[in-house]
Design a protein around this motif. Sequence first.
Motif, PDB file in Angstrom:
ATOM      1  N   UNK A 200       1.385 -16.281  -5.142  1.00  0.00           N
ATOM      2  CA  UNK A 200       1.184 -16.404  -6.583  1.00  0.00           C
ATOM      3  C   UNK A 200       0.247 -15.325  -7.110  1.00  0.00           C
ATOM      4  N   UNK A 201      -0.770 -14.970  -6.329  1.00  0.00           N
ATOM      5  CA  UNK A 201      -1.699 -13.914  -6.734  1.00  0.00           C
ATOM      6  C   UNK A 201      -1.031 -12.560  -6.845  1.00  0.00           C
ATOM      7  N   UNK A 202      -0.135 -12.249  -5.901  1.00  0.00           N
ATOM      8  CA  UNK A 202       0.613 -10.988  -5.977  1.00  0.00           C
ATOM      9  C   UNK A 202       1.482 -10.983  -7.220  1.00  0.00           C
ATOM     10  N   UNK A 203       2.166 -12.084  -7.448  1.00  0.00           N
ATOM     11  CA  UNK A 203       3.068 -12.191  -8.587  1.00  0.00           C
ATOM     12  C   UNK A 203       2.318 -12.027  -9.913  1.00  0.00           C
ATOM     13  N   UNK A 204       1.172 -12.654 -10.021  1.00  0.00           N
ATOM     14  CA  UNK A 204       0.378 -12.552 -11.243  1.00  0.00           C
ATOM     15  C   UNK A 204      -0.149 -11.131 -11.462  1.00  0.00           C
ATOM     16  N   UNK A 205      -0.537 -10.474 -10.384  1.00  0.00           N
ATOM     17  CA  UNK A 205      -1.081  -9.121 -10.505  1.00  0.00           C
ATOM     18  C   UNK A 205      -0.022  -8.114 -10.928  1.00  0.00           C
ATOM     19  N   UNK A 206       1.212  -8.320 -10.467  1.00  0.00           N
ATOM     20  CA  UNK A 206       2.290  -7.379 -10.779  1.00  0.00           C
ATOM     21  C   UNK A 206       2.973  -7.694 -12.102  1.00  0.00           C
TER      22      UNK A 206
ATOM     23  N   UNK B 143       0.833  -1.203   0.000  1.00  0.00           N
ATOM     24  CA  UNK B 143       0.000   0.000   0.000  1.00  0.00           C
ATOM     25  C   UNK B 143       0.867   1.253   0.000  1.00  0.00           C
ATOM     26  N   UNK B 144       1.939   1.240   0.787  1.00  0.00           N
ATOM     27  CA  UNK B 144       2.865   2.374   0.821  1.00  0.00           C
ATOM     28  C   UNK B 144       3.473   2.597  -0.559  1.00  0.00           C
ATOM     29  N   UNK B 145       3.899   1.527  -1.204  1.00  0.00           N
ATOM     30  CA  UNK B 145       4.515   1.643  -2.525  1.00  0.00           C
ATOM     31  C   UNK B 145       3.532   2.186  -3.552  1.00  0.00           C
ATOM     32  N   UNK B 146       2.265   1.754  -3.454  1.00  0.00           N
ATOM     33  CA  UNK B 146       1.243   2.239  -4.381  1.00  0.00           C
ATOM     34  C   UNK B 146       0.987   3.735  -4.192  1.00  0.00           C
TER      35      UNK B 146
ATOM     36  N   UNK C 112      -6.396  -4.704  -2.677  1.00  0.00           N
ATOM     37  CA  UNK C 112      -5.777  -3.877  -3.706  1.00  0.00           C
ATOM     38  C   UNK C 112      -6.073  -4.384  -5.115  1.00  0.00           C
ATOM     39  N   UNK C 113      -6.889  -5.414  -5.220  1.00  0.00           N
ATOM     40  CA  UNK C 113      -7.166  -6.038  -6.509  1.00  0.00           C
ATOM     41  C   UNK C 113      -8.269  -5.283  -7.253  1.00  0.00           C
ATOM     42  N   UNK C 114      -8.722  -5.872  -8.348  1.00  0.00           N
ATOM     43  CA  UNK C 114      -9.832  -5.310  -9.125  1.00  0.00           C
ATOM     44  C   UNK C 114     -11.151  -6.010  -8.816  1.00  0.00           C
ATOM     45  N   UNK C 115     -11.146  -6.968  -7.917  1.00  0.00           N
ATOM     46  CA  UNK C 115     -12.333  -7.777  -7.665  1.00  0.00           C
ATOM     47  C   UNK C 115     -12.851  -7.560  -6.241  1.00  0.00           C
ATOM     48  N   UNK C 116     -14.046  -8.061  -5.992  1.00  0.00           N
ATOM     49  CA  UNK C 116     -14.636  -8.034  -4.651  1.00  0.00           C
ATOM     50  C   UNK C 116     -14.114  -9.239  -3.870  1.00  0.00           C
ATOM     51  N   UNK C 117     -13.748  -9.038  -2.626  1.00  0.00           N
ATOM     52  CA  UNK C 117     -13.170 -10.146  -1.845  1.00  0.00           C
ATOM     53  C   UNK C 117     -14.149 -10.742  -0.836  1.00  0.00           C
ATOM     54  N   UNK C 118     -15.431 -10.379  -0.961  1.00  0.00           N
ATOM     55  CA  UNK C 118     -16.436 -10.846  -0.010  1.00  0.00           C
ATOM     56  C   UNK C 118     -16.744  -9.826   1.062  1.00  0.00           C
ATOM     57  N   UNK C 119     -15.825  -8.900   1.248  1.00  0.00           N
ATOM     58  CA  UNK C 119     -16.018  -7.813   2.203  1.00  0.00           C
ATOM     59  C   UNK C 119     -16.176  -6.464   1.491  1.00  0.00           C
ATOM     60  N   UNK C 120     -15.224  -6.162   0.608  1.00  0.00           N
ATOM     61  CA  UNK C 120     -15.214  -4.866  -0.073  1.00  0.00           C
ATOM     62  C   UNK C 120     -14.764  -5.043  -1.521  1.00  0.00           C
TER      63      UNK C 120
ATOM     64  N   UNK D 181      -5.433  -0.639  -6.433  1.00  0.00           N
ATOM     65  CA  UNK D 181      -4.166   0.041  -6.121  1.00  0.00           C
ATOM     66  C   UNK D 181      -2.936  -0.776  -6.489  1.00  0.00           C
ATOM     67  N   UNK D 182      -3.092  -2.075  -6.678  1.00  0.00           N
ATOM     68  CA  UNK D 182      -1.927  -2.875  -7.045  1.00  0.00           C
ATOM     69  C   UNK D 182      -1.312  -2.379  -8.351  1.00  0.00           C
ATOM     70  N   UNK D 183      -2.114  -1.782  -9.215  1.00  0.00           N
ATOM     71  CA  UNK D 183      -1.600  -1.284 -10.494  1.00  0.00           C
ATOM     72  C   UNK D 183      -0.773  -0.007 -10.329  1.00  0.00           C
ATOM     73  N   UNK D 184      -0.830   0.578  -9.146  1.00  0.00           N
ATOM     74  CA  UNK D 184      -0.049   1.795  -8.880  1.00  0.00           C
ATOM     75  C   UNK D 184       1.346   1.474  -8.359  1.00  0.00           C
ATOM     76  N   UNK D 185       1.619   0.191  -8.103  1.00  0.00           N
ATOM     77  CA  UNK D 185       2.953  -0.214  -7.638  1.00  0.00           C
ATOM     78  C   UNK D 185       3.871  -0.286  -8.856  1.00  0.00           C
ATOM     79  N   UNK D 186       4.845   0.602  -8.935  1.00  0.00           N
ATOM     80  CA  UNK D 186       5.706   0.706 -10.115  1.00  0.00           C
ATOM     81  C   UNK D 186       7.117   0.176  -9.894  1.00  0.00           C
ATOM     82  N   UNK D 187       7.498  -0.030  -8.651  1.00  0.00           N
ATOM     83  CA  UNK D 187       8.866  -0.480  -8.364  1.00  0.00           C
ATOM     84  C   UNK D 187       8.963  -1.992  -8.467  1.00  0.00           C
ATOM     85  N   UNK D 188      10.177  -2.543  -8.559  1.00  0.00           N
ATOM     86  CA  UNK D 188      10.344  -4.003  -8.525  1.00  0.00           C
ATOM     87  C   UNK D 188       9.902  -4.581  -7.181  1.00  0.00           C
TER      88      UNK D 188
END
Length: 295
Positions: free
Chosen positions: A258-264, A107-110, A220-228, A233-240
Amino acid sequence: MREFEFKKININDEVLAYREGGTGSRNLLLIHGNMSSSLHFDFLMDALYDTFKIYAVDLRGFGHSSYHERFDGLEALSEDLEIFVDKLRLKDLELVGWSTGGGIALQFAADNPELTRRVVLLESVGITGYPIFKKDASGQPILTELAMTKEEIESDPIQVAPVLDAIKRGDSEFYKNLWNAAIYTAGNTPDPEDYNRYIDEMLLQRNLVDIDYALTRFNMSDTHNGYVQGSGDIHKVKCPVTIVQGDKDVVVPMAMAQGINEALKDNSKLIILENSGHNPMVDSFDQVVSIIKEF
């Protein structure tokens, strides 16, 4: 082991405690996870002393930091760190986030791409958060029913209420048994003296319900997680981003890494540690040091 300076700094209405040291030219911010504190990074800080100038913060409501204001999201803790970084005039930051701290680091990186040079995630919560399911009469999770409110989370009979009771009692044996069962699943534990020091710091936590609630709402994803709905915001992470995941972690499933890796996509790499659980700083110390130094 080297002694690191222990300091405190005012962050709006809160006071953050932090450890500082190191003689290197690279700025490193260490972000701990749930049920822990900056003290858990002590051996890691010592090993990185010559490479980095290191800052390890006790997050709000953990360790020796204050807890005047309750919170509902990990974003609040990321914002605390933004103020911390601004007050110390830090830039070109490399972040290491462990478990819950991984979500805060992302979140900080985003939100601060101009400040963030790189992120290393150690057994990080996934980008769709960490659900808490209601339990049946035998204590098993009901996978179709989420604990939605702070009151429901606080009364959870397996994951939350026993931990709150242990904190209230100062029950170090409960914590040791819990960590032996859930964290040190590769068969390694800290030396007894160090283990006791860590548990003393764990028992200072005052924000368990807020953190658990925030983890369910972290998305930070594009989908609903059951809560929100996800923030994207994951797309705003630009650093390695380097994602480090132990193959014996029973707290954070491999699917989250694996989900983080796929999203980035091209911005990240996933490193799987063999015979390593939720605390790779105990199970795979030399590998973790090497990964953090390598850039």
